[in-house]
Design a protein around this motif. Structure first.
Motif, PDB file in Angstrom:
ATOM      1  N   GLN A  65       0.836  -1.197   0.000  1.00 40.57           N
ATOM      2  CA  GLN A  65       0.000   0.000   0.000  1.00 40.57           C
ATOM      3  C   GLN A  65       0.877   1.257   0.000  1.00 40.57           C
ATOM      4  O   GLN A  65       0.636   2.201  -0.773  1.00 40.57           O
ATOM      5  N   ALA A  66       1.898   1.230   0.847  1.00 38.36           N
ATOM      6  CA  ALA A  66       2.767   2.410   0.931  1.00 38.36           C
ATOM      7  C   ALA A  66       3.467   2.652  -0.400  1.00 38.36           C
ATOM      8  O   ALA A  66       3.547   3.785  -0.891  1.00 38.36           O
ATOM      9  N   SER A  67       3.922   1.539  -1.017  1.00 41.52           N
ATOM     10  CA  SER A  67       4.684   1.714  -2.255  1.00 41.52           C
ATOM     11  C   SER A  67       3.783   2.171  -3.404  1.00 41.52           C
ATOM     12  O   SER A  67       4.151   3.058  -4.172  1.00 41.52           O
ATOM     13  N   THR A  68       2.573   1.593  -3.504  1.00 38.53           N
ATOM     14  CA  THR A  68       1.688   2.063  -4.579  1.00 38.53           C
ATOM     15  C   THR A  68       1.242   3.489  -4.285  1.00 38.53           C
ATOM     16  O   THR A  68       1.068   4.294  -5.203  1.00 38.53           O
ATOM     17  N   GLY A  69       1.067   3.786  -3.013  1.00 40.43           N
ATOM     18  CA  GLY A  69       0.696   5.158  -2.653  1.00 40.43           C
ATOM     19  C   GLY A  69       1.767   6.141  -3.105  1.00 40.43           C
ATOM     20  O   GLY A  69       1.457   7.195  -3.681  1.00 40.43           O
ATOM     21  N   ARG A  70       3.028   5.778  -2.859  1.00 42.30           N
ATOM     22  CA  ARG A  70       4.131   6.655  -3.280  1.00 42.30           C
ATOM     23  C   ARG A  70       4.129   6.824  -4.788  1.00 42.30           C
ATOM     24  O   ARG A  70       4.312   7.914  -5.312  1.00 42.30           O
ATOM     25  N   GLN A  71       3.881   5.685  -5.476  1.00 37.98           N
ATOM     26  CA  GLN A  71       3.890   5.732  -6.948  1.00 37.98           C
ATOM     27  C   GLN A  71       2.784   6.658  -7.465  1.00 37.98           C
ATOM     28  O   GLN A  71       3.016   7.489  -8.339  1.00 37.98           O
ATOM     29  N   ARG A  72       1.588   6.494  -6.885  1.00 40.31           N
ATOM     30  CA  ARG A  72       0.470   7.341  -7.315  1.00 40.31           C
ATOM     31  C   ARG A  72       0.769   8.801  -7.020  1.00 40.31           C
ATOM     32  O   ARG A  72       0.505   9.687  -7.836  1.00 40.31           O
ATOM     33  N   GLN A  73       1.304   9.020  -5.826  1.00 42.36           N
ATOM     34  CA  GLN A  73       1.597  10.392  -5.445  1.00 42.36           C
ATOM     35  C   GLN A  73       2.607  10.990  -6.417  1.00 42.36           C
ATOM     36  O   GLN A  73       2.487  12.147  -6.824  1.00 42.36           O
ATOM     37  N   PHE A  74       3.579  10.158  -6.811  1.00 41.32           N
ATOM     38  CA  PHE A  74       4.590  10.645  -7.737  1.00 41.32           C
ATOM     39  C   PHE A  74       3.955  11.045  -9.064  1.00 41.32           C
ATOM     40  O   PHE A  74       4.235  12.124  -9.600  1.00 41.32           O
ATOM     41  N   ILE A  75       3.063  10.182  -9.574  1.00 43.04           N
ATOM     42  CA  ILE A  75       2.424  10.502 -10.855  1.00 43.04           C
ATOM     43  C   ILE A  75       1.579  11.759 -10.724  1.00 43.04           C
ATOM     44  O   ILE A  75       1.621  12.665 -11.569  1.00 43.04           O
ATOM     45  N   ALA A  76       0.828  11.824  -9.611  1.00 42.34           N
ATOM     46  CA  ALA A  76      -0.023  12.998  -9.412  1.00 42.34           C
ATOM     47  C   ALA A  76       0.829  14.263  -9.300  1.00 42.34           C
ATOM     48  O   ALA A  76       0.529  15.280  -9.936  1.00 42.34           O
ATOM     49  N   ASP A  77       1.916  14.177  -8.523  1.00 43.84           N
ATOM     50  CA  ASP A  77       2.794  15.347  -8.357  1.00 43.84           C
ATOM     51  C   ASP A  77       3.415  15.742  -9.684  1.00 43.84           C
ATOM     52  O   ASP A  77       3.458  16.922 -10.051  1.00 43.84           O
ATOM     53  N   ALA A  78       3.907  14.705 -10.414  1.00 40.87           N
ATOM     54  CA  ALA A  78       4.569  14.995 -11.680  1.00 40.87           C
ATOM     55  C   ALA A  78       3.591  15.661 -12.645  1.00 40.87           C
ATOM     56  O   ALA A  78       3.912  16.678 -13.290  1.00 40.87           O
ATOM     57  N   ALA A  79       2.385  15.098 -12.727  1.00 39.87           N
ATOM     58  CA  ALA A  79       1.388  15.672 -13.635  1.00 39.87           C
ATOM     59  C   ALA A  79       1.061  17.108 -13.224  1.00 39.87           C
ATOM     60  O   ALA A  79       0.984  18.010 -14.072  1.00 39.87           O
ATOM     61  N   HIS A  80       0.927  17.271 -11.921  1.00 33.48           N
ATOM     62  CA  HIS A  80       0.591  18.603 -11.427  1.00 33.48           C
ATOM     63  C   HIS A  80       1.695  19.602 -11.745  1.00 33.48           C
ATOM     64  O   HIS A  80       1.435  20.711 -12.233  1.00 33.48           O
ATOM     65  N   GLU A  81       2.935  19.185 -11.520  1.00 34.28           N
ATOM     66  CA  GLU A  81       4.064  20.087 -11.760  1.00 34.28           C
ATOM     67  C   GLU A  81       4.241  20.395 -13.250  1.00 34.28           C
ATOM     68  O   GLU A  81       4.772  21.437 -13.613  1.00 34.28           O
ATOM     69  N   LEU A  82       3.817  19.437 -14.087  1.00 40.80           N
ATOM     70  CA  LEU A  82       3.984  19.645 -15.534  1.00 40.80           C
ATOM     71  C   LEU A  82       2.981  20.664 -16.070  1.00 40.80           C
ATOM     72  O   LEU A  82       3.213  21.291 -17.107  1.00 40.80           O
ATOM     73  N   ARG A  83       1.868  20.794 -15.356  1.00 40.21           N
ATOM     74  CA  ARG A  83       0.792  21.618 -15.908  1.00 40.21           C
ATOM     75  C   ARG A  83       1.206  23.081 -16.115  1.00 40.21           C
ATOM     76  O   ARG A  83       0.971  23.648 -17.177  1.00 40.21           O
ATOM     77  N   SER A  84       1.830  23.669 -15.098  1.00 42.71           N
ATOM     78  CA  SER A  84       2.098  25.114 -15.249  1.00 42.71           C
ATOM     79  C   SER A  84       3.140  25.417 -16.323  1.00 42.71           C
ATOM     80  O   SER A  84       2.913  26.332 -17.135  1.00 42.71           O
ATOM     81  N   PRO A  85       4.268  24.678 -16.388  1.00 48.62           N
ATOM     82  CA  PRO A  85       5.181  24.999 -17.511  1.00 48.62           C
ATOM     83  C   PRO A  85       4.527  24.798 -18.873  1.00 48.62           C
ATOM     84  O   PRO A  85       4.780  25.578 -19.801  1.00 48.62           O
ATOM     85  N   ILE A  86       3.661  23.781 -18.981  1.00 53.75           N
ATOM     86  CA  ILE A  86       3.013  23.576 -20.288  1.00 53.75           C
ATOM     87  C   ILE A  86       2.075  24.737 -20.595  1.00 53.75           C
ATOM     88  O   ILE A  86       2.037  25.251 -21.728  1.00 53.75           O
ATOM     89  N   ALA A  87       1.357  25.172 -19.554  1.00 51.99           N
ATOM     90  CA  ALA A  87       0.439  26.304 -19.774  1.00 51.99           C
ATOM     91  C   ALA A  87       1.225  27.552 -20.184  1.00 51.99           C
ATOM     92  O   ALA A  87       0.828  28.285 -21.108  1.00 51.99           O
ATOM     93  N   SER A  88       2.353  27.740 -19.518  1.00 43.44           N
ATOM     94  CA  SER A  88       3.159  28.916 -19.839  1.00 43.44           C
ATOM     95  C   SER A  88       3.727  28.810 -21.257  1.00 43.44           C
ATOM     96  O   SER A  88       3.742  29.775 -22.025  1.00 43.44           O
ATOM     97  N   LEU A  89       4.174  27.623 -21.613  1.00 44.38           N
ATOM     98  CA  LEU A  89       4.683  27.371 -22.961  1.00 44.38           C
ATOM     99  C   LEU A  89       3.605  27.678 -24.000  1.00 44.38           C
ATOM    100  O   LEU A  89       3.857  28.328 -25.029  1.00 44.38           O
ATOM    101  N   HIS A  90       2.432  27.206 -23.694  1.00 43.00           N
ATOM    102  CA  HIS A  90       1.297  27.410 -24.589  1.00 43.00           C
ATOM    103  C   HIS A  90       1.050  28.907 -24.809  1.00 43.00           C
ATOM    104  O   HIS A  90       0.926  29.372 -25.951  1.00 43.00           O
TER     105      HIS A  90
END
Ligand SMILES: Nc1ncnc2c1ncn2[C@@H]1O[C@H](COP(=O)(O)OP(=O)(O)O)[C@@H](O)[C@H]1O
Ligand SMILES: [Mg+2]
Length: 431
Positions: A209-234
């Protein structure tokens, strides 16, 4: 048990024979002593009293003394005797009865008397031994299978009982879905192997559970962090495009437009990843009553004007309990796919029957081969050839559809529209 039974019968037979041997040897020794002392015939045991049959045979084969009744019947045994020590053997001889020969256990001893050497025989019939062992064998032949069956039943019951907690653990473990790793096994009270096994499995679940939680959190964080540079690029690319336009730089404007399209796809991908990560992290949804028909008609309006006629005439009222954003995404993903694949026409239908609400999205495109109908709901599955890929997404659309629908307690399947594909979503109706 068969081997043990055979050994037992053999052992009993041997000890009974040993008993006979003792009796006939004693008899032969006492008669031999009488013969040596010249007192023969005086104390011959009586055969009818169950005593041994005794014959004393002279060197020329004449029966010179015997138990009563055996004196006249001639020599019964032909075994050669030895001096000093009595020898025993099993042999056949004609008994007292009129009929055939019977088995005897016989002891033989040769002694020297005043009349010369004589051989003394003493014999007992072995029928008592044969009868006893036969009886024992019969009892074992019946008893052993009964005992074996009884033992098997008892063992079956005891082992089944002993394994019951294992089966209970297994059932609990089997019931834990990959989507809900918060569940734990019940740890039996006893601190035995099973208790430790349950505790260890729970520990394992916690780590997974902890490991999948970390993985999900990583994907969520990564996606979240990617949003603003992409928006700015756009945003910057749009400015760049407008400038190129104004400067009459057609080439530059075209590049900017291409890059803007790419940032749109990136945004869509990141949003999809974020949506999936959220669905994974929390499949339980915040529910509210939704008029699904309004939501569907909104999405139809959005999808209009892309060169495909969308027929929403068969949309009737349907009310469900659910998450409006998630369900809008379901309708949008299905409509996007249908519009993208349709030859010219998409039909959307919605109807409720009190128990469930059914949404259908059909198109007249190439359809989906039966072999692919399960696969397309998996993440990153795209069937389109490379050319048409650019128009679609990364293959996450239907995965999101399925996750959201399942989170609402519904199901989604795909069938034939002849021609084309028909997606059917069934959701429990709100009462
Ligand atoms: N209406 C449809 N007709 C034919 N194929 C479809 C249809 N909808 C989906 N597909 C196939 O299923 C695949 C997965 O769809 P989806 O998960 O929405 O991914 P994407 O749209 O990003 O390609 C698509 O790539 C496409 O090949
Ligand atoms: Mg799609």
């Amino acid at each position: 048990m068969t081997v043990a039974s055979v050994l037992l019968v053999w052992q009993v037979h041997n000890s009974l024979i040993a008993g006979l041997d003792t009796a006939v040897t004693q008899q032969v020794q006492s008669v031999a002593a009488q013969a040596q002392n010249g007192e023969l015939q005086a104390h011959m045991p009586n055969l009818e009293d169950g005593g041994p049959a005794v014959q004393v045979v002279s060197a020329d084969g004449q029966v010179i003394a015997a138990s009563n009744g055996l004196r006249q019947r001639g020599r019964m045994f032909t075994l050669a005797g030895a001096e000093g020590e009595a020898v025993t053997a099993t042999t056949r001889a004609t008994g007292l009865g009129p009929d055939a020969k019977t088995w005897y256990r016989v002891a033989v001893l040769t002694v020297t008397t005043k009349q010369g050497p004589v051989t003394v025989y003493a014999a007992l019939q072995t029928d008592s031994v044969t009868d006893s062992t036969a009886e024992l064998s019969a009892a074992l032949a019946v008893g052993v299978p009964v005992v074996v069956v009884a033992l098997a039943v008892v063992a079956w019951l005891l082992v089944g009982r002993a394994l019951q907690p294992v089966e209970a653990l297994r059932r609990q473990a089997a019931a834990i879905p990959a989507s809900d790793l918060r569940r734990r096994l019940e740890v039996p009270a006893a601190q035995d192997e099973l208790g430790r096994l349950a505790a260890t499995l729970n520990d394992l679940l916690s780590r997974i559970q902890a490991s999948t939680g970390r993985q999900r959190q990583f994907i969520a964080d990564a996606a979240h962090e990617l949003r603003s540079p992409i928006a700015s690029l756009h945003a910057q690319l749009e400015i760049l495009g407008r400038r190129a336009d104004r400067a009459g730089d057609a080439r530059g404007a075209e590049w900017a437009a291409g890059m803007i399209a790419d940032t749109r796809r990136l945004t869509r991908l990141v949003n999809d990843l974020l949506a999936l990560a959220r669905l994974d992290a929390n499949p339980k949804i915040h529910r509210q009553t939704i008029d699904l028909d309004d939501l569907v008609l909104d999405e139809v309006r959005r999808a209009q004007g892309r060169g495909v006629a969308i027929d929403a005439g068969a949309v009737s009222a349907g009310r469900v309990l659910g998450d409006p954003a998630g369900l809008a995404r379901v309708v949008r993903n299905l409509l996007d796919n249908a519009v993208r694949h349709a030859a010219g026409r998409v039909v959307v239908g919605l109807r409720g029957d009190g128990r469930s609400v059914t949404l259908t999205v059909s198109d007249d495109g190439p359809g989906i081969a039966p072999a692919d109908r399960e696969r397309i709901f998996e993440r990153f599955t795209r069937l389109d050839d490379a050319r048409s890929r650019d128009a679609g997404g990364a293959g996450l659309g239907l995965a999101i559809v399925r996750d959201v629908v399942r989170g609402h307690g519904g199901s989604v399947r795909v069938g034939d529209n002849k021609p084309g594909a028909r997606f059917t979503v069934t959701l429990p109706a709100a009462d």
